[in-house]
Motif scaffolding. Sequence first.
Motif, PDB file in Angstrom:
ATOM      1  N   CYS A   4       0.845  -1.197   0.000  1.00 45.25           N
ATOM      2  CA  CYS A   4       0.000   0.000   0.000  1.00 45.25           C
ATOM      3  C   CYS A   4       0.873   1.238   0.000  1.00 45.25           C
ATOM      4  O   CYS A   4       1.881   1.289   0.700  1.00 45.25           O
ATOM      5  CB  CYS A   4      -0.886   0.037   1.239  1.00 45.25           C
ATOM      6  SG  CYS A   4      -2.050  -1.299   1.286  1.00 45.25           S
ATOM      7  N   ARG A   5       0.442   2.196  -0.778  1.00 45.29           N
ATOM      8  CA  ARG A   5       1.144   3.481  -0.737  1.00 45.29           C
ATOM      9  C   ARG A   5       0.661   4.253   0.472  1.00 45.29           C
ATOM     10  O   ARG A   5      -0.528   4.276   0.781  1.00 45.29           O
ATOM     11  CB  ARG A   5       0.815   4.290  -1.982  1.00 45.29           C
ATOM     12  CG  ARG A   5       1.791   4.052  -3.083  1.00 45.29           C
ATOM     13  CD  ARG A   5       1.565   4.997  -4.196  1.00 45.29           C
ATOM     14  NE  ARG A   5       1.734   6.371  -3.715  1.00 45.29           N
ATOM     15  CZ  ARG A   5       1.874   7.404  -4.519  1.00 45.29           C
ATOM     16  NH1 ARG A   5       1.843   7.236  -5.813  1.00 45.29           N
ATOM     17  NH2 ARG A   5       2.017   8.596  -4.041  1.00 45.29           N
ATOM     18  N   LEU A   6       1.580   4.859   1.156  1.00 49.55           N
ATOM     19  CA  LEU A   6       1.213   5.659   2.316  1.00 49.55           C
ATOM     20  C   LEU A   6       0.646   6.997   1.864  1.00 49.55           C
ATOM     21  O   LEU A   6       1.117   7.586   0.888  1.00 49.55           O
ATOM     22  CB  LEU A   6       2.434   5.919   3.201  1.00 49.55           C
ATOM     23  CG  LEU A   6       3.042   4.711   3.906  1.00 49.55           C
ATOM     24  CD1 LEU A   6       4.307   5.130   4.634  1.00 49.55           C
ATOM     25  CD2 LEU A   6       2.057   4.112   4.878  1.00 49.55           C
ATOM     26  N   THR A   7      -0.348   7.466   2.564  1.00 52.74           N
ATOM     27  CA  THR A   7      -0.868   8.794   2.274  1.00 52.74           C
ATOM     28  C   THR A   7       0.170   9.820   2.711  1.00 52.74           C
ATOM     29  O   THR A   7       1.103   9.504   3.452  1.00 52.74           O
ATOM     30  CB  THR A   7      -2.177   9.057   3.047  1.00 52.74           C
ATOM     31  OG1 THR A   7      -1.890   9.010   4.441  1.00 52.74           O
ATOM     32  CG2 THR A   7      -3.246   8.035   2.692  1.00 52.74           C
ATOM     33  N   ARG A   8      -0.005  11.046   2.277  1.00 52.50           N
ATOM     34  CA  ARG A   8       0.945  12.093   2.668  1.00 52.50           C
ATOM     35  C   ARG A   8       0.978  12.259   4.181  1.00 52.50           C
ATOM     36  O   ARG A   8       2.029  12.443   4.778  1.00 52.50           O
ATOM     37  CB  ARG A   8       0.571  13.417   2.017  1.00 52.50           C
ATOM     38  CG  ARG A   8       0.930  13.473   0.571  1.00 52.50           C
ATOM     39  CD  ARG A   8       0.658  14.833   0.020  1.00 52.50           C
ATOM     40  NE  ARG A   8       0.936  14.837  -1.408  1.00 52.50           N
ATOM     41  CZ  ARG A   8       0.521  15.757  -2.223  1.00 52.50           C
ATOM     42  NH1 ARG A   8      -0.190  16.765  -1.783  1.00 52.50           N
ATOM     43  NH2 ARG A   8       0.817  15.699  -3.499  1.00 52.50           N
ATOM     44  N   ARG A   9      -0.175  12.214   4.787  1.00 53.69           N
ATOM     45  CA  ARG A   9      -0.246  12.374   6.240  1.00 53.69           C
ATOM     46  C   ARG A   9       0.485  11.231   6.952  1.00 53.69           C
ATOM     47  O   ARG A   9       1.226  11.451   7.893  1.00 53.69           O
ATOM     48  CB  ARG A   9      -1.703  12.426   6.685  1.00 53.69           C
ATOM     49  CG  ARG A   9      -1.864  12.569   8.162  1.00 53.69           C
ATOM     50  CD  ARG A   9      -3.310  12.586   8.558  1.00 53.69           C
ATOM     51  NE  ARG A   9      -3.511  13.762   9.378  1.00 53.69           N
ATOM     52  CZ  ARG A   9      -4.645  14.304   9.634  1.00 53.69           C
ATOM     53  NH1 ARG A   9      -5.743  13.828   9.116  1.00 53.69           N
ATOM     54  NH2 ARG A   9      -4.743  15.353  10.417  1.00 53.69           N
ATOM     55  N   ALA A  10       0.267  10.001   6.483  1.00 51.18           N
ATOM     56  CA  ALA A  10       0.940   8.846   7.087  1.00 51.18           C
ATOM     57  C   ALA A  10       2.447   8.940   6.883  1.00 51.18           C
ATOM     58  O   ALA A  10       3.217   8.615   7.782  1.00 51.18           O
ATOM     59  CB  ALA A  10       0.399   7.553   6.485  1.00 51.18           C
ATOM     60  N   GLN A  11       2.868   9.413   5.700  1.00 51.91           N
ATOM     61  CA  GLN A  11       4.300   9.588   5.448  1.00 51.91           C
ATOM     62  C   GLN A  11       4.876  10.619   6.414  1.00 51.91           C
ATOM     63  O   GLN A  11       5.939  10.416   6.984  1.00 51.91           O
ATOM     64  CB  GLN A  11       4.540  10.056   4.011  1.00 51.91           C
ATOM     65  CG  GLN A  11       4.534   8.964   2.989  1.00 51.91           C
ATOM     66  CD  GLN A  11       4.778   9.545   1.594  1.00 51.91           C
ATOM     67  OE1 GLN A  11       4.281  10.612   1.258  1.00 51.91           O
ATOM     68  NE2 GLN A  11       5.548   8.819   0.798  1.00 51.91           N
ATOM     69  N   ARG A  12       4.169  11.724   6.584  1.00 51.50           N
ATOM     70  CA  ARG A  12       4.640  12.796   7.473  1.00 51.50           C
ATOM     71  C   ARG A  12       4.733  12.284   8.908  1.00 51.50           C
ATOM     72  O   ARG A  12       5.706  12.562   9.608  1.00 51.50           O
ATOM     73  CB  ARG A  12       3.692  14.003   7.391  1.00 51.50           C
ATOM     74  CG  ARG A  12       4.066  15.144   8.277  1.00 51.50           C
ATOM     75  CD  ARG A  12       5.313  15.839   7.760  1.00 51.50           C
ATOM     76  NE  ARG A  12       5.687  16.875   8.698  1.00 51.50           N
ATOM     77  CZ  ARG A  12       6.892  17.025   9.205  1.00 51.50           C
ATOM     78  NH1 ARG A  12       7.866  16.246   8.825  1.00 51.50           N
ATOM     79  NH2 ARG A  12       7.147  17.980  10.054  1.00 51.50           N
ATOM     80  N   ASN A  13       3.730  11.548   9.343  1.00 52.05           N
ATOM     81  CA  ASN A  13       3.755  10.988  10.705  1.00 52.05           C
ATOM     82  C   ASN A  13       4.924  10.029  10.879  1.00 52.05           C
ATOM     83  O   ASN A  13       5.574  10.010  11.922  1.00 52.05           O
ATOM     84  CB  ASN A  13       2.443  10.285  11.026  1.00 52.05           C
ATOM     85  CG  ASN A  13       1.313  11.251  11.266  1.00 52.05           C
ATOM     86  OD1 ASN A  13       1.544  12.431  11.530  1.00 52.05           O
ATOM     87  ND2 ASN A  13       0.092  10.776  11.160  1.00 52.05           N
ATOM     88  N   GLN A  14       5.192   9.228   9.862  1.00 49.55           N
ATOM     89  CA  GLN A  14       6.311   8.285   9.923  1.00 49.55           C
ATOM     90  C   GLN A  14       7.642   9.041   9.996  1.00 49.55           C
ATOM     91  O   GLN A  14       8.530   8.687  10.765  1.00 49.55           O
ATOM     92  CB  GLN A  14       6.279   7.366   8.707  1.00 49.55           C
ATOM     93  CG  GLN A  14       7.167   6.161   8.839  1.00 49.55           C
ATOM     94  CD  GLN A  14       6.934   5.190   7.687  1.00 49.55           C
ATOM     95  OE1 GLN A  14       6.529   5.586   6.601  1.00 49.55           O
ATOM     96  NE2 GLN A  14       7.193   3.926   7.930  1.00 49.55           N
ATOM     97  N   ARG A  17       8.059  10.487  13.515  1.00 53.88           N
ATOM     98  CA  ARG A  17       8.436   9.478  14.507  1.00 53.88           C
ATOM     99  C   ARG A  17       9.924   9.184  14.471  1.00 53.88           C
ATOM    100  O   ARG A  17      10.525   8.855  15.484  1.00 53.88           O
ATOM    101  CB  ARG A  17       7.639   8.196  14.283  1.00 53.88           C
ATOM    102  CG  ARG A  17       6.325   8.236  14.986  1.00 53.88           C
ATOM    103  CD  ARG A  17       5.645   6.873  14.953  1.00 53.88           C
ATOM    104  NE  ARG A  17       4.273   7.098  14.549  1.00 53.88           N
ATOM    105  CZ  ARG A  17       3.781   6.889  13.332  1.00 53.88           C
ATOM    106  NH1 ARG A  17       4.525   6.382  12.387  1.00 53.88           N
ATOM    107  NH2 ARG A  17       2.534   7.144  13.073  1.00 53.88           N
TER     108      ARG A  17
END
Length: 182
Positions: A4-14, A17
Amino acid sequence: MKRCRLTRRAQRNQELRTSKLYAATNKVRKATGKRSGLEVQIASHLVASGVQFRYEREIGVLEFTQQRPRKYLPDFELPNGIIVEAKGWWKPEDRQKMLAVKHQHPRLDIRMVFSNPLAKLRKGSKTTYAEFCERNGFRWAKGTIPLDWVQEGATDAKSAIEEIRLGVKPARMRPPKKDAIK
């Protein structure tokens, strides 16, 4: 298997972290026992300003009654006796608790620090956290404790906190006797 491709928000959160800031904040949280990011921010600001303060575990529990005996654990206590509560999300039961503590211990100087004082009390409400505080006699600030709060002289709250800890009951406000009113 498809990735799955990460959404921009999920990428930013990753990314957050794994960032140094996140690691440093978590390190401070674990070392100090601060439970929220706002508390860490406030504590860091106080330390950088050279202000002595006490945090939850060092302050101890203050008792009050709200239909039954309850306990209140303040976030910060400044040297002059001012109690500071840090809130990101201010739940209705926490608002009721603060009003009950203020009512039963009127000598305590309780102030609020919000991450967003313009947040509404609930969905559809016109009242913000800041307006609630002003309406109910709580002083408030955004983001961190203002240094003028720290520089205020010692308040009556300092002795009130000690009395509560020692178990001295607050004087009850009784209405005057009817005979005394003429």
